[in-house]
Design an enzyme around this catalytic site. Sequence first.
Site, PDB file in Angstrom:
ATOM      1  CG  ASP A  99      49.431  36.979  29.820  1.00  0.00           C
ATOM      2  OD1 ASP A  99      49.173  37.508  30.922  1.00  0.00           O
ATOM      3  OD2 ASP A  99      48.778  36.025  29.355  1.00  0.00           O
ATOM      4  CD  GLU A 121      52.222  31.319  32.147  1.00  0.00           C
ATOM      5  OE1 GLU A 121      51.967  32.493  32.407  1.00  0.00           O
ATOM      6  OE2 GLU A 121      51.416  30.389  32.331  1.00  0.00           O
ATOM      7  CD  GLU A 135      45.329  39.741  28.539  1.00  0.00           C
ATOM      8  OE1 GLU A 135      44.850  39.822  27.384  1.00  0.00           O
ATOM      9  OE2 GLU A 135      44.704  40.107  29.545  1.00  0.00           O
ATOM     10  CG  HIS A 206      39.090  36.953  34.451  1.00  0.00           C
ATOM     11  ND1 HIS A 206      40.072  37.692  33.833  1.00  0.00           N
ATOM     12  CD2 HIS A 206      39.577  35.708  34.556  1.00  0.00           C
ATOM     13  CE1 HIS A 206      41.118  36.910  33.597  1.00  0.00           C
ATOM     14  NE2 HIS A 206      40.848  35.701  34.014  1.00  0.00           N
ATOM     15  NE  ARG A 208      40.925  44.190  28.294  1.00  0.00           N
ATOM     16  CZ  ARG A 208      41.005  45.436  28.773  1.00  0.00           C
ATOM     17  NH1 ARG A 208      40.388  46.407  28.150  1.00  0.00           N
ATOM     18  NH2 ARG A 208      41.696  45.714  29.846  1.00  0.00           N
ATOM     19  CG  HIS A 239      37.816  39.067  37.953  1.00  0.00           C
ATOM     20  ND1 HIS A 239      38.063  40.391  37.744  1.00  0.00           N
ATOM     21  CD2 HIS A 239      39.004  38.447  37.891  1.00  0.00           C
ATOM     22  CE1 HIS A 239      39.354  40.572  37.555  1.00  0.00           C
ATOM     23  NE2 HIS A 239      39.959  39.399  37.638  1.00  0.00           N
TER      24      HIS A 239
HETATM   25  N1  UDP Z   1      41.968  32.143  41.635  1.00  0.00           N
HETATM   26  C1  UDP Z   1      41.791  32.404  43.003  1.00  0.00           C
HETATM   27  N2  UDP Z   1      40.549  32.786  43.433  1.00  0.00           N
HETATM   28  C2  UDP Z   1      39.510  32.932  42.575  1.00  0.00           C
HETATM   29  C3  UDP Z   1      39.691  32.673  41.184  1.00  0.00           C
HETATM   30  C4  UDP Z   1      40.962  32.284  40.759  1.00  0.00           C
HETATM   31  O1  UDP Z   1      42.719  32.292  43.797  1.00  0.00           O
HETATM   32  O2  UDP Z   1      38.407  33.290  43.010  1.00  0.00           O
HETATM   33  C5  UDP Z   1      43.311  31.747  41.160  1.00  0.00           C
HETATM   34  C6  UDP Z   1      43.369  30.536  40.258  1.00  0.00           C
HETATM   35  O3  UDP Z   1      43.535  29.338  40.999  1.00  0.00           O
HETATM   36  C7  UDP Z   1      44.560  30.829  39.362  1.00  0.00           C
HETATM   37  C8  UDP Z   1      44.559  32.334  39.260  1.00  0.00           C
HETATM   38  O4  UDP Z   1      43.781  32.815  40.352  1.00  0.00           O
HETATM   39  O5  UDP Z   1      45.776  30.457  39.978  1.00  0.00           O
HETATM   40  C9  UDP Z   1      43.956  32.726  37.947  1.00  0.00           C
HETATM   41  O6  UDP Z   1      43.693  34.073  37.940  1.00  0.00           O
HETATM   42  P1  UDP Z   1      42.787  34.728  36.811  1.00  0.00           P
HETATM   43  O7  UDP Z   1      41.758  33.776  36.387  1.00  0.00           O
HETATM   44  O8  UDP Z   1      42.370  36.040  37.378  1.00  0.00           O
HETATM   45  O9  UDP Z   1      43.815  35.064  35.654  1.00  0.00           O
HETATM   46  P2  UDP Z   1      44.373  34.267  34.392  1.00  0.00           P
HETATM   47  O10 UDP Z   1      44.999  32.999  34.848  1.00  0.00           O
HETATM   48  O11 UDP Z   1      43.238  34.077  33.437  1.00  0.00           O
HETATM   49  O12 UDP Z   1      45.394  35.194  33.824  1.00  0.00           O
END
Ligand code: UDP
Length: 375
Positions: A99, A121, A135, A206, A208, A239
């Site tokens: 997304d 996905e 998103e 993280h 928004r 983040h």
């Molecule tokens: N993740 C990571 N290190 C971190 C925080 C998250 O590798 O310090 C991984 C987590 O396991 C997941 C992905 O990053 O697979 C999620 O990313 P994020 O939370 O940035 O994005 P979202 O999933 O909310 O789009």
Amino acid sequence: MGRPLIFCSVGTRPEAIKMAPVVLELRRYEDVADTVLVSTGQHKEILLQALDTFGIQPDEDLAIMQHGQSLAQVTSRALDGIDGLIQAREPDIILGQGDTTTAFVSALAAFYRRVPFAHVEAGLRTETIDNPFPEEFNRRAAGLVASLHFPPTEWARDNLVREGKDPAKIFVTGNTGIDAVLQAANLTDQRWLPDFKGRLILLTTHRRENWGEPQRRIAEAALAIVNEFEDTLLVVAMHPNPQVREVLCSVLSDHPRVQLIEPPEYASFVKLMQRSTLILSDSGGVQEEAPAFGIPVLVLRETTERPEGVDAGTAMLVGASKEAIIREGRRLLTDREAYRRMAQAVSPYGDGHAAERIRHIVLRSLGVETPEVAS
Ligand code: UDP
């Protein structure tokens, strides 16, 4: 058709993690098709760090990010970059994930050049197009253009069918994030873990919609929990976004049982999740991954496009309400039965074979038959 060329496009950390198993799987068949990993570079260090866990790197890096760009500037630079690559290399299909702006732009660039687009996905939905922003728009727009849809669950499939997408083009595969997390958990080399004997609470935020005051309430609630339970250590994986860091640091710095850490690379983060008693997170990926290890997640959001975990009982929506976070955190840290119910709920997101299913269908769409996955 000659030897097919496949683009897999990524831009951010979560896309890198969820696309990596697909790239690795397609490359197992490199005698019949070529796979090019394209990065827009929407995220920088954390994207490369995530790919590194899987031993891959972008074949093409558009490096579009500049300081202080608007969404429109990110979109137009990425669109122009991907369009140039399509023109230069003439892929037979483009795979995009999820997304993000990169996913949306990859779909649009493919559409303009009449190249088939496959959406990994697919089908996650909330009720309003601007929440989460941007998103929800991105995934709907990617779905509009896709000629193959790979929803992770039946719920996501039903959303697509309801929108009138052709059921023959929709394949429930499971979430490739589960493939990724299981692969990362199997890596045996040493990873960082805090030197602490008690219970670990992991916090990531993280999103928004939580920037500013909501994030402050989240941090204050986490602080209240760690103060109440002296056998706990709060680990905050921060983040890179400076706005997020400022709030987290202002509330959580200088506490003996709070560790504010740089975002660990993926395999370390996975180990950290496995070591945690409780996870507080607004991350989409974390919501899916933690249940694979039986770790309860309090989801720091008002709505989620991943209701399957909430329905299955592995995750609970608490929003950014200080009271709700403290109340549910306290309950899980004191009520063994409540904890057990969440920890033992069955993860609804996949069996770790999503990438194989996607490889089979993508290659078949290009006229190449490869083994099917037993379901
Ligand atoms: N993740 C990571 N290190 C971190 C925080 C998250 O590798 O310090 C991984 C987590 O396991 C997941 C992905 O990053 O697979 C999620 O990313 P994020 O939370 O940035 O994005 P979202 O999933 O909310 O789009």
